[in-house]
Write a protein that holds these residues in place. Structure first.
Motif, mmCIF file in Angstrom:
data_model
loop_
_atom_site.group_PDB
_atom_site.id
_atom_site.type_symbol
_atom_site.label_atom_id
_atom_site.label_comp_id
_atom_site.label_asym_id
_atom_site.label_seq_id
_atom_site.Cartn_x
_atom_site.Cartn_y
_atom_site.Cartn_z
ATOM 1 N N GLN A 1 0.821 -1.210 0.000
ATOM 2 C CA GLN A 1 0.000 0.000 0.000
ATOM 3 C C GLN A 1 0.857 1.264 0.000
ATOM 4 N N MET A 2 1.949 1.255 0.753
ATOM 5 C CA MET A 2 2.814 2.441 0.780
ATOM 6 C C MET A 2 3.520 2.663 -0.554
ATOM 7 N N ILE A 3 3.898 1.594 -1.215
ATOM 8 C CA ILE A 3 4.574 1.729 -2.512
ATOM 9 C C ILE A 3 3.599 2.184 -3.587
ATOM 10 N N LEU A 4 2.420 1.581 -3.621
ATOM 11 C CA LEU A 4 1.485 1.845 -4.710
ATOM 12 C C LEU A 4 0.639 3.100 -4.522
ATOM 13 N N ASP A 5 0.254 3.407 -3.285
ATOM 14 C CA ASP A 5 -0.733 4.471 -3.116
ATOM 15 C C ASP A 5 -0.614 5.183 -1.762
ATOM 16 N N PHE A 6 0.599 5.564 -1.383
ATOM 17 C CA PHE A 6 0.814 6.151 -0.068
ATOM 18 C C PHE A 6 0.007 7.435 0.139
ATOM 19 N N GLY A 7 -0.133 8.245 -0.880
ATOM 20 C CA GLY A 7 -0.845 9.516 -0.763
ATOM 21 C C GLY A 7 -2.333 9.369 -0.466
ATOM 22 N N LYS A 8 -2.903 8.216 -0.764
ATOM 23 C CA LYS A 8 -4.336 7.997 -0.551
ATOM 24 C C LYS A 8 -4.698 7.953 0.931
ATOM 25 N N ALA A 9 -3.931 7.215 1.724
ATOM 26 C CA ALA A 9 -4.247 7.051 3.149
ATOM 27 C C ALA A 9 -2.974 6.801 3.950
ATOM 28 N N PRO A 10 -2.125 7.809 4.090
ATOM 29 C CA PRO A 10 -0.842 7.579 4.765
ATOM 30 C C PRO A 10 -0.992 7.122 6.219
ATOM 31 N N LEU A 11 -1.944 7.671 6.955
ATOM 32 C CA LEU A 11 -2.120 7.279 8.352
ATOM 33 C C LEU A 11 -2.470 5.799 8.464
ATOM 34 N N ALA A 12 -3.393 5.344 7.652
ATOM 35 C CA ALA A 12 -3.804 3.944 7.690
ATOM 36 C C ALA A 12 -2.643 3.016 7.350
ATOM 37 N N TYR A 13 -1.862 3.381 6.356
ATOM 38 C CA TYR A 13 -0.767 2.514 5.921
ATOM 39 C C TYR A 13 0.378 2.500 6.935
ATOM 40 N N VAL A 14 0.645 3.628 7.562
ATOM 41 C CA VAL A 14 1.676 3.681 8.596
ATOM 42 C C VAL A 14 1.222 2.887 9.820
ATOM 43 N N LEU A 15 -0.049 2.968 10.185
ATOM 44 C CA LEU A 15 -0.565 2.185 11.313
ATOM 45 C C LEU A 15 -0.461 0.686 11.044
ATOM 46 N N SER A 16 -0.702 0.276 9.814
ATOM 47 C CA SER A 16 -0.538 -1.140 9.465
ATOM 48 C C SER A 16 0.929 -1.559 9.576
ATOM 49 N N ALA A 17 1.841 -0.664 9.202
ATOM 50 C CA ALA A 17 3.271 -0.965 9.333
ATOM 51 C C ALA A 17 3.666 -1.063 10.808
ATOM 52 N N VAL A 18 3.110 -0.184 11.638
ATOM 53 C CA VAL A 18 3.383 -0.244 13.081
ATOM 54 C C VAL A 18 2.858 -1.563 13.652
ATOM 55 N N ALA A 19 1.667 -1.958 13.222
ATOM 56 C CA ALA A 19 1.113 -3.240 13.668
ATOM 57 C C ALA A 19 2.049 -4.383 13.294
ATOM 58 N N ALA A 20 2.598 -4.348 12.091
ATOM 59 C CA ALA A 20 3.526 -5.395 11.647
ATOM 60 C C ALA A 20 4.768 -5.432 12.528
ATOM 61 N N LEU A 21 5.300 -4.269 12.890
ATOM 62 C CA LEU A 21 6.467 -4.221 13.770
ATOM 63 C C LEU A 21 6.160 -4.798 15.148
ATOM 64 N N VAL A 22 5.008 -4.453 15.688
ATOM 65 C CA VAL A 22 4.601 -4.975 16.998
ATOM 66 C C VAL A 22 4.437 -6.488 16.922
ATOM 67 N N TYR A 23 3.757 -6.974 15.890
ATOM 68 C CA TYR A 23 3.572 -8.414 15.727
ATOM 69 C C TYR A 23 4.925 -9.121 15.607
ATOM 70 N N GLY A 24 5.826 -8.543 14.828
ATOM 71 C CA GLY A 24 7.139 -9.144 14.651
ATOM 72 C C GLY A 24 7.928 -9.207 15.945
ATOM 73 N N PHE A 25 7.884 -8.147 16.743
ATOM 74 C CA PHE A 25 8.598 -8.141 18.013
ATOM 75 C C PHE A 25 8.021 -9.174 18.973
ATOM 76 N N ILE A 26 6.697 -9.282 19.009
ATOM 77 C CA ILE A 26 6.079 -10.275 19.890
ATOM 78 C C ILE A 26 6.455 -11.688 19.436
ATOM 79 N N THR A 27 6.448 -11.929 18.132
ATOM 80 C CA THR A 27 6.860 -13.236 17.605
ATOM 81 C C THR A 27 8.284 -13.557 18.039
ATOM 82 N N TYR A 28 9.169 -12.601 17.862
ATOM 83 C CA TYR A 28 10.563 -12.786 18.253
ATOM 84 C C TYR A 28 10.678 -13.076 19.750
ATOM 85 N N SER A 29 9.949 -12.337 20.564
ATOM 86 C CA SER A 29 10.018 -12.527 22.014
ATOM 87 C C SER A 29 9.509 -13.899 22.427
ATOM 88 N N LEU A 30 8.431 -14.354 21.797
ATOM 89 C CA LEU A 30 7.894 -15.672 22.126
ATOM 90 C C LEU A 30 8.867 -16.778 21.750
#
Length: 145
Positions: free
Chosen positions: A46-75
């Motif tokens: 989404q950020m590559i193809l259409d970042f200007g459409k909804a930057p807040l939504a796409y950045v929040l999804s990226a933050v969610a991915a980082l949180v999920y990844g850190f929790i996976t690593y911790s587990l």
């Protein structure tokens, strides 16, 4: 750690670190791993193809991915420090899901496109709101084991 190491340390009274990725933790690792890949790939595309459409939504999804990844690593890493870190991240994840979910329900026009946490994760069968609660329950249980 081998069975011999466990037996010898049990005989000496040494407390073994709880393996967070066993039993129900293995299911959590799987779900968090899948959600890491899903949220990251979604946000990157989404950020590559259409970042200007909804930057807040796409950045929040990226933050969610980082949180999920850190929790996976911790587990997967295990140990008390990783358990505490994962517990804090699960609480932050739940807070994010509740804030973004409430925000998208109260003000649907605030987001031009959905995030992973929109409508409390309805697009993902509400797993984004169930997963941190389940994770916190498992991590609290792991503390007492």
């Amino acid at each position: 750690m081998t069975d011999t190491d466990r037996t010898s340390s049990a005989a000496t009274g040494e407390k073994q670190p709880f393996d967070l990725g066993t039993g129900p933790g293995r299911v959590l690792v799987w779900f968090y791993g899948v959600f890491t890949v899903a949220a990251a790939s979604r946000s990157i595309v989404q950020m590559i193809l259409d970042f200007g459409k909804a930057p807040l939504a796409y950045v929040l999804s990226a933050v969610a991915a980082l949180v999920y990844g850190f929790i996976t690593y911790s587990l997967v890493r295990g140990g008390e420090k990783a358990r505490r870190s994962a517990l804090v991240c699960c609480a932050a994840e739940l807070l994010g899901v509740l804030v973004v979910g409430t925000w998208t329900m109260a003000e649907p026009s605030a987001f031009a496109d959905a995030t992973v946490w929109s409508d409390f994760g309805m697009g993902y069968l509400f797993i984004p709101v169930i997963l941190p609660v389940t994770g916190m329950m498992w991590l609290r249980r792991a503390r007492t084991a």
